[in-house]
Design a protein around this motif. Sequence first.
Motif, PDB file in Angstrom:
ATOM      1  N   ALA A   1      46.741  49.122  40.907  1.00  7.75           N
ATOM      2  CA  ALA A   1      45.706  49.868  40.194  1.00  7.75           C
ATOM      3  C   ALA A   1      45.099  49.056  39.056  1.00  7.75           C
ATOM      4  O   ALA A   1      43.977  49.320  38.642  1.00  7.75           O
ATOM      5  CB  ALA A   1      46.276  51.172  39.653  1.00  7.75           C
ATOM      6  N   CYS A   2      45.815  48.052  38.553  1.00  6.74           N
ATOM      7  CA  CYS A   2      45.245  47.226  37.479  1.00  6.74           C
ATOM      8  C   CYS A   2      44.140  46.315  38.005  1.00  6.74           C
ATOM      9  O   CYS A   2      43.282  45.873  37.252  1.00  6.74           O
ATOM     10  CB  CYS A   2      46.332  46.400  36.787  1.00  6.74           C
ATOM     11  N   GLY A   3      44.135  46.004  39.313  1.00  8.89           N
ATOM     12  CA  GLY A   3      43.070  45.223  39.927  1.00  8.89           C
ATOM     13  C   GLY A   3      43.270  43.724  39.913  1.00  8.89           C
ATOM     14  O   GLY A   3      42.512  42.985  40.532  1.00  8.89           O
ATOM     15  N   ARG A   4      44.274  43.236  39.212  1.00  9.94           N
ATOM     16  CA  ARG A   4      44.467  41.782  39.107  1.00  9.94           C
ATOM     17  C   ARG A   4      44.882  41.153  40.440  1.00  9.94           C
ATOM     18  O   ARG A   4      44.453  40.057  40.768  1.00  9.94           O
ATOM     19  CB  ARG A   4      45.521  41.475  38.050  1.00  9.94           C
ATOM     20  N   TRP A   5      45.710  41.853  41.176  1.00  7.61           N
ATOM     21  CA  TRP A   5      46.192  41.304  42.445  1.00  7.61           C
ATOM     22  C   TRP A   5      45.047  41.157  43.434  1.00  7.61           C
ATOM     23  O   TRP A   5      44.930  40.156  44.120  1.00  7.61           O
ATOM     24  CB  TRP A   5      47.279  42.209  43.004  1.00  7.61           C
ATOM     25  N   GLN A   6      44.165  42.149  43.511  1.00 11.42           N
ATOM     26  CA  GLN A   6      43.033  42.077  44.432  1.00 11.42           C
ATOM     27  C   GLN A   6      42.044  41.006  44.005  1.00 11.42           C
ATOM     28  O   GLN A   6      41.425  40.346  44.831  1.00 11.42           O
ATOM     29  CB  GLN A   6      42.293  43.417  44.512  1.00 11.42           C
ATOM     30  N   LEU A   7      41.882  40.824  42.701  1.00 13.36           N
ATOM     31  CA  LEU A   7      40.879  39.897  42.194  1.00 13.36           C
ATOM     32  C   LEU A   7      41.267  38.444  42.424  1.00 13.36           C
ATOM     33  O   LEU A   7      40.448  37.636  42.863  1.00 13.36           O
ATOM     34  CB  LEU A   7      40.683  40.142  40.695  1.00 13.36           C
ATOM     35  N   SER A   8      42.506  38.101  42.137  1.00 14.97           N
ATOM     36  CA  SER A   8      42.896  36.693  42.170  1.00 14.97           C
ATOM     37  C   SER A   8      43.722  36.306  43.387  1.00 14.97           C
ATOM     38  O   SER A   8      43.805  35.135  43.725  1.00 14.97           O
ATOM     39  CB  SER A   8      43.686  36.345  40.903  1.00 14.97           C
ATOM     40  N   GLY A   9      44.370  37.283  44.014  1.00 15.06           N
ATOM     41  CA  GLY A   9      45.273  36.955  45.113  1.00 15.06           C
ATOM     42  C   GLY A   9      46.664  36.614  44.625  1.00 15.06           C
ATOM     43  O   GLY A   9      47.584  36.424  45.417  1.00 15.06           O
ATOM     44  N   ILE A  10      46.841  36.538  43.315  1.00 14.81           N
ATOM     45  CA  ILE A  10      48.160  36.277  42.726  1.00 14.81           C
ATOM     46  C   ILE A  10      48.705  37.614  42.271  1.00 14.81           C
ATOM     47  O   ILE A  10      48.028  38.372  41.575  1.00 14.81           O
ATOM     48  CB  ILE A  10      48.041  35.313  41.530  1.00 14.81           C
ATOM     49  N   HIS A  11      49.948  37.927  42.646  1.00 18.47           N
ATOM     50  CA  HIS A  11      50.479  39.235  42.318  1.00 18.47           C
ATOM     51  C   HIS A  11      50.662  39.410  40.808  1.00 18.47           C
ATOM     52  O   HIS A  11      51.002  38.484  40.094  1.00 18.47           O
ATOM     53  CB  HIS A  11      51.787  39.536  43.050  1.00 18.47           C
ATOM     54  N   CYS A  12      50.416  40.637  40.373  1.00 24.22           N
ATOM     55  CA  CYS A  12      50.507  40.965  38.952  1.00 24.22           C
ATOM     56  C   CYS A  12      51.941  41.346  38.607  1.00 24.22           C
ATOM     57  O   CYS A  12      52.817  41.427  39.471  1.00 24.22           O
ATOM     58  CB  CYS A  12      49.556  42.113  38.628  1.00 24.22           C
TER      59      CYS A  12
END
Length: 119
Positions: free
Chosen positions: A22-33
């Motif tokens: 839900a934070c969106g970082r994983w989808q944006l960068s491909g690196i898990h949050c």
Amino acid sequence: MEYQVESYRGRYVVDLRNRTCACGRWQLSGIHCQHAIACMKMNKEESELYMADCYRVEACKRSYSFPISPLNDSNQWIHEDFLKLQSPKFPEKKRGSRQTKRRKEAWELEKTKKDKQGR
């Protein structure tokens, strides 16, 4: 495969199957949050299982697997006269001072006209 992670900033829903958070970082960068990593550790799974392919060692090796040919010095290059590059043209700066007051809306102008007429 869906988890709810609570941190000091709030609650986040992590879906390991779809690789989303839900934070969106994983989808944006491909690196898990950090939220996804917490879920992986709870399941005792390796984080490499959920890593994007472009960050894997094999992908890096594939990108450098082709031979890189050496180049001559730039003064030995063949110069072509038909291709002349032109610098971009920038608009001229406007003269005078910048406008400091805001432009009034139409209803504000009507209001001032009525005020002046009423006096």
